[in-house]
Motif scaffolding. Sequence first.
Motif, mmCIF file in Angstrom:
data_model
loop_
_atom_site.group_PDB
_atom_site.id
_atom_site.type_symbol
_atom_site.label_atom_id
_atom_site.label_comp_id
_atom_site.label_asym_id
_atom_site.label_seq_id
_atom_site.Cartn_x
_atom_site.Cartn_y
_atom_site.Cartn_z
ATOM 1 N N GLU A 62 18.702 3.664 -20.278
ATOM 2 C CA GLU A 62 17.355 3.113 -20.433
ATOM 3 C C GLU A 62 16.768 2.728 -19.089
ATOM 4 O O GLU A 62 15.579 2.867 -18.863
ATOM 5 N N GLU A 63 17.578 2.217 -18.187
ATOM 6 C CA GLU A 63 17.087 1.777 -16.886
ATOM 7 C C GLU A 63 16.781 2.944 -15.965
ATOM 8 O O GLU A 63 15.880 2.872 -15.145
ATOM 9 N N SER A 64 17.486 4.038 -16.082
ATOM 10 C CA SER A 64 17.295 5.174 -15.180
ATOM 11 C C SER A 64 15.883 5.754 -15.240
ATOM 12 O O SER A 64 15.251 5.913 -14.208
ATOM 13 N N PRO A 65 15.332 6.073 -16.411
ATOM 14 C CA PRO A 65 13.971 6.605 -16.435
ATOM 15 C C PRO A 65 12.955 5.592 -15.905
ATOM 16 O O PRO A 65 12.014 5.946 -15.225
ATOM 17 N N LYS A 66 13.160 4.320 -16.202
ATOM 18 C CA LYS A 66 12.238 3.302 -15.721
ATOM 19 C C LYS A 66 12.247 3.250 -14.202
ATOM 20 O O LYS A 66 11.204 3.157 -13.573
ATOM 21 N N SER A 67 13.435 3.318 -13.623
ATOM 22 C CA SER A 67 13.510 3.244 -12.170
ATOM 23 C C SER A 67 12.888 4.486 -11.546
ATOM 24 O O SER A 67 12.238 4.402 -10.508
ATOM 25 N N THR A 68 13.020 5.639 -12.178
ATOM 26 C CA THR A 68 12.399 6.859 -11.678
ATOM 27 C C THR A 68 10.882 6.742 -11.761
ATOM 28 O O THR A 68 10.167 7.080 -10.818
ATOM 29 N N GLU A 69 10.397 6.221 -12.892
ATOM 30 C CA GLU A 69 8.959 6.019 -13.042
ATOM 31 C C GLU A 69 8.447 5.021 -12.016
ATOM 32 O O GLU A 69 7.393 5.210 -11.420
ATOM 33 N N ASN A 70 9.187 3.952 -11.822
ATOM 34 C CA ASN A 70 8.789 2.943 -10.839
ATOM 35 C C ASN A 70 8.753 3.540 -9.440
ATOM 36 O O ASN A 70 7.841 3.248 -8.661
ATOM 37 N N ASN A 71 9.730 4.365 -9.108
ATOM 38 C CA ASN A 71 9.758 4.998 -7.788
ATOM 39 C C ASN A 71 8.540 5.904 -7.602
ATOM 40 O O ASN A 71 7.909 5.897 -6.552
ATOM 41 N N GLN A 72 8.220 6.686 -8.632
ATOM 42 C CA GLN A 72 7.069 7.577 -8.546
ATOM 43 C C GLN A 72 5.782 6.771 -8.427
ATOM 44 O O GLN A 72 4.900 7.101 -7.637
ATOM 45 N N THR A 73 5.671 5.698 -9.203
ATOM 46 C CA THR A 73 4.484 4.851 -9.137
ATOM 47 C C THR A 73 4.373 4.207 -7.766
ATOM 48 O O THR A 73 3.279 4.164 -7.183
ATOM 49 N N GLU A 75 5.545 5.369 -4.956
ATOM 50 C CA GLU A 75 5.185 6.406 -3.986
ATOM 51 C C GLU A 75 3.693 6.711 -4.055
ATOM 52 O O GLU A 75 3.020 6.836 -3.031
ATOM 53 N N ILE A 76 3.153 6.808 -5.264
ATOM 54 C CA ILE A 76 1.723 7.082 -5.428
ATOM 55 C C ILE A 76 0.893 5.939 -4.858
ATOM 56 O O ILE A 76 -0.088 6.162 -4.140
ATOM 57 N N ASN A 77 1.305 4.710 -5.167
ATOM 58 C CA ASN A 77 0.582 3.549 -4.635
ATOM 59 C C ASN A 77 0.643 3.517 -3.114
ATOM 60 O O ASN A 77 -0.349 3.201 -2.455
ATOM 61 N N GLN A 78 1.794 3.830 -2.556
ATOM 62 C CA GLN A 78 1.936 3.836 -1.099
ATOM 63 C C GLN A 78 1.047 4.912 -0.483
ATOM 64 O O GLN A 78 0.427 4.685 0.556
ATOM 65 N N GLU A 79 0.959 6.079 -1.132
ATOM 66 C CA GLU A 79 0.090 7.141 -0.632
ATOM 67 C C GLU A 79 -1.368 6.709 -0.660
ATOM 68 O O GLU A 79 -2.129 6.977 0.275
ATOM 69 N N LYS A 80 -1.774 6.011 -1.723
ATOM 70 C CA LYS A 80 -3.152 5.514 -1.806
ATOM 71 C C LYS A 80 -3.436 4.524 -0.690
ATOM 72 O O LYS A 80 -4.490 4.573 -0.049
ATOM 73 N N ILE A 81 -2.499 3.619 -0.459
ATOM 74 C CA ILE A 81 -2.673 2.615 0.592
ATOM 75 C C ILE A 81 -2.760 3.294 1.950
ATOM 76 O O ILE A 81 -3.616 2.962 2.776
ATOM 77 N N ASP A 82 -1.902 4.275 2.173
ATOM 78 C CA ASP A 82 -1.910 4.998 3.447
ATOM 79 C C ASP A 82 -3.251 5.716 3.656
ATOM 80 O O ASP A 82 -3.834 5.676 4.737
ATOM 81 N N SER A 83 -3.731 6.361 2.596
ATOM 82 C CA SER A 83 -4.999 7.088 2.734
ATOM 83 C C SER A 83 -6.152 6.114 2.955
ATOM 84 O O SER A 83 -7.070 6.392 3.737
ATOM 85 N N GLU A 84 -6.126 4.953 2.291
ATOM 86 C CA GLU A 84 -7.177 3.951 2.501
ATOM 87 C C GLU A 84 -7.132 3.427 3.931
ATOM 88 O O GLU A 84 -8.175 3.233 4.567
ATOM 89 N N ASN A 85 -5.939 3.194 4.436
ATOM 90 C CA ASN A 85 -5.804 2.714 5.820
ATOM 91 C C ASN A 85 -6.328 3.751 6.802
ATOM 92 O O ASN A 85 -6.978 3.409 7.787
ATOM 93 N N LYS A 86 -6.059 5.029 6.537
ATOM 94 C CA LYS A 86 -6.558 6.092 7.409
ATOM 95 C C LYS A 86 -8.085 6.142 7.369
ATOM 96 O O LYS A 86 -8.745 6.305 8.388
#
Length: 96
Positions: A62-73, A75-86
């Motif tokens: 049960e924890e494995s899919p959640k952690s994968t989803e959290n990692n993907q989320t 990463e997406i949030n970090q990409e948004k922040i990076d693009s906003e900073n740029k």
Amino acid sequence: MNIFGVGLPEVTVILILALLIFGPKKLPELGKQLGKTLKSLKKASNEFQNEIDQVMNEDDKEESPKSTENNQTNEINQEKIDSENKNVSNKENSNS
């Protein structure tokens, strides 16, 4: 031979006392009953351990899919922040 902290001499004394107390006719019956009891306790212990292992494995699954989803989320949030900073830095550079 050391069983539960009891050595061979102690086991011998216990067997002799059991032979004297219960007699030679009852001793095989008692041994048989003791063996059956130990077998059933071992079986119950193994079943209990298997149930605990199953619950632990279910929790891991049960924890494995959640952690994968959290990692993907993340990463997406970090990409948004990076693009906003740029974008912000590009705007500052163009205004300068």
